[in-house]
Scaffold this motif. Structure first.
Motif, PDB file in Angstrom:
ATOM      1  N   PHE A  34       0.849  -1.198   0.000  1.00 20.75           N
ATOM      2  CA  PHE A  34       0.000   0.000   0.000  1.00 20.75           C
ATOM      3  C   PHE A  34       0.880   1.243   0.000  1.00 20.75           C
ATOM      4  O   PHE A  34       1.819   1.372   0.779  1.00 20.75           O
ATOM      5  N   HIS A  35       0.560   2.193  -0.922  1.00 25.01           N
ATOM      6  CA  HIS A  35       1.292   3.444  -1.033  1.00 25.01           C
ATOM      7  C   HIS A  35       0.361   4.606  -0.674  1.00 25.01           C
ATOM      8  O   HIS A  35      -0.833   4.557  -0.963  1.00 25.01           O
ATOM      9  N   SER A  36       0.951   5.634  -0.102  1.00 32.48           N
ATOM     10  CA  SER A  36       0.202   6.861   0.166  1.00 32.48           C
ATOM     11  C   SER A  36       1.176   8.043   0.178  1.00 32.48           C
ATOM     12  O   SER A  36       2.379   7.875   0.416  1.00 32.48           O
ATOM     13  N   PHE A  37       0.632   9.178  -0.107  1.00 32.04           N
ATOM     14  CA  PHE A  37       1.477  10.374  -0.039  1.00 32.04           C
ATOM     15  C   PHE A  37       0.617  11.554   0.398  1.00 32.04           C
ATOM     16  O   PHE A  37      -0.611  11.546   0.285  1.00 32.04           O
ATOM     17  N   ASN A  38       1.305  12.562   0.901  1.00 28.44           N
ATOM     18  CA  ASN A  38       0.635  13.770   1.363  1.00 28.44           C
ATOM     19  C   ASN A  38       1.540  14.960   1.090  1.00 28.44           C
ATOM     20  O   ASN A  38       2.763  14.868   1.199  1.00 28.44           O
ATOM     21  N   TYR A  39       0.935  16.078   0.701  1.00 24.31           N
ATOM     22  CA  TYR A  39       1.734  17.256   0.389  1.00 24.31           C
ATOM     23  C   TYR A  39       0.955  18.516   0.750  1.00 24.31           C
ATOM     24  O   TYR A  39      -0.256  18.599   0.541  1.00 24.31           O
ATOM     25  N   LEU A  40       1.678  19.465   1.309  1.00 20.19           N
ATOM     26  CA  LEU A  40       1.106  20.779   1.547  1.00 20.19           C
ATOM     27  C   LEU A  40       2.185  21.839   1.431  1.00 20.19           C
ATOM     28  O   LEU A  40       3.363  21.583   1.654  1.00 20.19           O
ATOM     29  N   PHE A  41       1.772  23.027   1.058  1.00 18.99           N
ATOM     30  CA  PHE A  41       2.660  24.186   1.119  1.00 18.99           C
ATOM     31  C   PHE A  41       1.834  25.383   1.557  1.00 18.99           C
ATOM     32  O   PHE A  41       0.612  25.426   1.395  1.00 18.99           O
ATOM     33  N   TYR A  42       2.508  26.334   2.136  1.00 19.66           N
ATOM     34  CA  TYR A  42       1.851  27.586   2.484  1.00 19.66           C
ATOM     35  C   TYR A  42       2.877  28.707   2.465  1.00 19.66           C
ATOM     36  O   TYR A  42       4.077  28.478   2.590  1.00 19.66           O
ATOM     37  N   ASP A  43       2.424  29.908   2.281  1.00 19.16           N
ATOM     38  CA  ASP A  43       3.230  31.088   2.540  1.00 19.16           C
ATOM     39  C   ASP A  43       2.338  32.144   3.184  1.00 19.16           C
ATOM     40  O   ASP A  43       1.168  32.300   2.837  1.00 19.16           O
ATOM     41  N   MET A  44       2.901  32.825   4.157  1.00 15.81           N
ATOM     42  CA  MET A  44       2.151  33.799   4.947  1.00 15.81           C
ATOM     43  C   MET A  44       2.935  35.104   4.995  1.00 15.81           C
ATOM     44  O   MET A  44       4.149  35.103   5.224  1.00 15.81           O
ATOM     45  N   ASN A  45       2.242  36.201   4.755  1.00 16.51           N
ATOM     46  CA  ASN A  45       2.832  37.534   4.851  1.00 16.51           C
ATOM     47  C   ASN A  45       2.045  38.372   5.842  1.00 16.51           C
ATOM     48  O   ASN A  45       0.806  38.283   5.893  1.00 16.51           O
ATOM     49  N   ALA A  46       2.747  39.177   6.602  1.00 16.81           N
ATOM     50  CA  ALA A  46       2.101  40.105   7.525  1.00 16.81           C
ATOM     51  C   ALA A  46       2.957  41.364   7.609  1.00 16.81           C
ATOM     52  O   ALA A  46       4.185  41.299   7.540  1.00 16.81           O
TER      53      ALA A  46
END
Length: 854
Positions: free
Chosen positions: A352-364
């Protein structure tokens, strides 16, 4: 009156009671002091006078005997009055008190002008008296202000945004036009230039917009690569509110790290760098974010194919303190986690294979308006990519749990204050901090399941790779306007660099699941501190109405382990106005680079890390000549033709055949020192008329590399694209509907393939009879097929009953579905020859997004 002649000189001796009661240009000399009356009387005559006691003696300057000059009517030249000059200065803001950059400030009477700087400040030196000033900028209503100049004056100007205002480029009005500035290779972008009708995967992108500029190669398809005038990707300096950003991409280059909702202005230089910019060889990208609305709260929400964006700005204290906040985040993980969890629960597969990905950028950002002359701010940025792959398998009585994690990102902080010290002097002082990190983790755990009672661990493999770079520094910039014809920039910076790359590999083998019967550990790390000092001065002045010149000098000092480097980099650019609508420009730029990125591929990978120049390697060095013609035949048409020649030395290249990355403690043993050269011609044309905006960019260029250890001499660079063409057109049908199309073409990238295959005879049992050796004459010896595609997009806008704006965007990437080459497969034919076949994988990609402005 007595007349005396001595030694061929004539003297007229008068009694001090001589009558001076005669008219003199309407004045009575007798009412003046004696010395003033005599000065006026004999100033333009042939006599010089002196006084001894009660006697006035006059002596002829030339021998001339005749009528006394006293009876002549004196000729007096009028004295020209020099007018007093005063400085008119201040800040230019929009209706919400957001500072505006590159606003044209023009005196209609004296025909002189200037531009507002990065903080919205301006200074204009004018003669005493009445003047009419014109303030204009793209997308804003023009403002005319009548002022009576009687002394130094501080005025603040507000411009109102006008969405219906269609800017027509005027030679005398747009002082930021390439026709009138002295710099070569400069492009200025606003937020409107990035938020067009086309967005890749519905996400507007800064770097992909820059890729459309002439002289810029994009690298690999879909990646946000930037290769300017033959340079490498690590030779580009990105500044976000004055802080350097080392990681500029998300998703291995699919997206750039800049949220366009918060961007106010971007200045991009590919040649003719101003003296204040240091540290990179190929390009400068100076990005300024919004200060925030000081009067109203409003924002934007957008949902695209792979990510979502949210931004909000408004006052904390009305007209005194403002804030702006933006967040962009991918939302794939929101669906991937539950999907793989459900799929795993119902899966009957052993693997069984699985993957997960996220990115974010925040400016203040928070901006505080101290007074009419000064503002302070604190700016914050944080960006992160996190990618996880899991592989769980059970087979033949064994279980294997494999995990791969990739993580990289940046954090930037800037605290600064800009102030108008006098009517002619501005200052900006900033404290900056940057943290960049990247790392990978590999975990492989194996179990023996033959014993059903308890699984026994048999092997455990762990690998950690982590690197970081931290910058702490202070910067000071000053801008002085002694006259309207001259601007002097000077300042300096001090930055502390901390480099910390480290690699670690561990392998453990177990007996009966508990005792280690064998193990191996390999750990490598390095920690270096470096100090970088920079000083600069730049004089931008006009020699005449037709000729202006910008001369600058940059000094940098870099201290590394056991070595201190000192470099002087001269900068020079000049412009000659041949006609009102035609100018000629030239520039010379020398730059130095002390930081290098160790990379095994052209993509931004988490295995890459930054390192400093050491005592074993000289800092990178480059000089560049550029020249061009800039023609404005009609007010809506601008044509430019530029040429450049660039030489670089001490270019570090990682020997990628050594592996994905070298050990951290000995990276300098696995890099090669080389040089490069590039040259070419660039043509740009833009047509802005009413509802139509069309741009054309064409590049003809050559790029070469030379690494002595390869022994091949000069060879073509991987992205030596001989021809590059970008054409885009935007048409606004109405305030509710607009359309965009862009076509891209460039000669194919280059790859290395063997020129010949040699059958190797047996030698000491090392080779078999049928062994084949590959022979490469030079790197990058084969050109791939030409690359081309067209992108289209449309915007549908609608105003709600509450005055909010809703936008539906539909974009199509690669609309005619041309599969551009990404991989080449080589195979041997039956007759012994070899053939290569290119493979493309990126088809047509439609996307849709929804945006709400409130």
């Amino acid at each position: 009156m007595n007349k005396i002649e001595r030694e061929n000189k004539v003297f007229f001796v008068y009694d001090s009671r001589f009558n001076l009661n005669v008219p003199y240009n309407g004045k009575r000399l007798e009412t003046m002091p004696l010395y003033k009356a005599l000065d006026l009387l004999f100033r333009d005559s042939d006599y010089a006078w002196t006084q001894k006691g009660s006697t006035i003696i006059l002596m002829r300057k030339k021998r001339r005997i005749g009528k006394s000059p006293i009876n002549r009517k004196p000729v007096v030249k009028p004295i020209k009055k020099v007018p007093k000059r005063y400085a008119i200065s201040g800040y230019i803001r929009d209706n919400n008190r957001e500072p505006l950059i590159n606003v044209n400030v023009y005196d209609v009477d004296s025909k002189v002008g200037t531009l507002s700087n990065a903080n919205g400040a301006f200074s204009l030196v004018l003669d005493e008296g009445h003047h009419r000033l014109r303030f204009s900028s793209l997308g804003y209503k023009e403002v005319l202000r009548d002022i009576n100049v009687q002394g130094n004056k501080l005025i603040n100007i507000g411009l109102k945004e006008d969405s219906a205002y269609i800017d027509e480029v005027i030679v005398t009005g747009d002082l930021n036009s390439p026709l009138l500035t002295s710099q070569t290779g400069k492009r200025t972008f606003t937020a409107k230039d990035f938020n067009t009708e086309f967005s890749l995967l519905s996400s507007p992108d800064v770097v992909k917009t820059l890729q459309r500029v002439s002289g810029v190669a994009s690298g690999i398809e879909l990646a946000s690569g930037l290769f300017v005038h033959g340079g490498n990707s690590d030779e580009n300096l990105f500044l976000l509110d004055g802080t350097p950003l080392y990681q500029i991409n998300h998703s291995l280059g699919l997206f750039s790290s800049f949220n366009t909702d918060i961007i106010k202005n971007v200045e991009f230089y590919k040649s003719g760098f101003p003296a204040k910019y240091n540290g990179r060889l190929s390009s400068i990208t100076d990005i300024r974010t919004k200060d925030g609305d000081m009067r109203h709260i409003h924002g934007t929400f957008s949902l695209g194919l792979l990510d979502g964006r949210f931004s909000i700005e408004g006052p904390i204290i009305k007209d005194k303190t403002s804030f702006v906040f933006s967040l962009r985040r991918s939302w794939m993980d929101v669906f991937l986690k539950p999907y793989f969890s459900i799929a795993r629960r119902h899966s009957h597969e052993n693997d069984f294979h699985s993957f997960n990905y996220l990115f974010y950028d925040m400016n203040a950002k928070i901006t505080y308006h101290l007074n009419d002359r000064s503002n302070s701010h604190i700016s914050f940025y944080s960006g992160l990519d996190h990618y996880t792959i899991k592989d769980d398998g059970n087979w033949d009585g064994n279980s294997e749990n494999e995990r791969n994690k990739f993580k990289w990102g940046s954090t930037n902080v800037a605290i600064g204050r800009n102030e108008q010290l006098t009517g002619k002097l501005f200052s900006t002082i900033e404290a900056v901090y940057t943290h960049n990190h990247s790392g990978t983790e590999y975990f492989d755990d194996n179990y023996d399941l033959s014993d059903n009672k308890s699984p026994l661990r048999t092997c455990l493999n762990v690998q950690h790779n982590h690197s970081s770079i931290d910058d702490i520094g202070l910067k000071a910039d000053f801008e002085f306007h002694p006259t309207n014809m001259q601007k002097i920039l000077f300042g300096g910076s001090y930055i502390f660099h901390f480099f910390k790359p480290q690699t670690k590999q561990q392998a453990y083998y177990y007996n009966n699941g508990e005792e280690k019967n064998d193990s191996s550990e390999l750990e490598s790390h390095d920690f270096q501190r470096s100090q970088e000092i920079g000083l600069y001065v730049e004089n931008d002045f006009s020699i005449s109405e037709c000729w202006s010149t910008d001369i600058g000098l940059s000094y940098t000092s870099f201290s590394t382990r056991g070595k201190i480097y000192h470099r002087l980099d001269p900068r020079f650019s000049t412009k000659f106005q041949l006609r009102n609508n035609l100018s000629l420009k030239g520039s010379f730029t020398m730059t130095t680079q002390y930081l290098h990125r160790i990379a095994s591929t052209s993509l931004d990978m988490p295995t890459d890390y930054w390192v400093p120049t050491t005592r074993n390697f000289q800092p990178g060095r480059s000089w560049q000549l550029a020249a061009g013609l800039y023609y404005h035949p009609r007010k809506e048409l601008l044509l430019t033709l530029e040429g450049f020649y660039k030489r670089s030395s001490h270019l570090l290249e990682y020997r990628h055949w050594m592996g994905m990355q070298p050990p951290a403690s000995r990276w300098d043993k696995d890099v090669a020192d080389g040089k490069g050269r590039s040259y070419g011609l660039e043509f740009d044309g833009s047509y802005h008329s009413g509802k139509v905006i069309t741009n054309l960019a064409y590049t003809l260029s050559w790029t070469f590399r030379n690494y002595e250890e390869l022994g091949t001499g000069w060879y073509r660079d991987k992205f030596d694209n001989r021809h590059k063409i970008n054409v885009d057109c935007r048409y606004t049908f109405s305030s509710c509907f607009s359309m965009y199309a862009a076509w891209t073409f460039h000669s194919g990238n280059r790859i290395t393939l063997p020129d010949r295959y040699i059958f190797s005879p047996p030698f000491g049992g090392l080779h078999n009879d049928n062994d084949i050796l590959k022979f490469y004459s030079k790197p990058n010896n084969v050109a791939l097929p030409a690359y081309h595609r067209i992108d289209v997009g449309v915007d549908f806008k609608h105003k709600t009953s509450r005055g909010n704006e809703r936008i539906w965007n539909i974009s199509i990437y690669n609309a005619y579905c041309h599969l551009n080459t990404m991989y080449v497969k080589v195979r041997e034919n039956d007759n012994g020859t070899f053939s290569a076949k290119s493979r493309g994988y990126i088809p047509i990609i439609p996307s849709v997004s929804y945006t709400l402005k409130f």
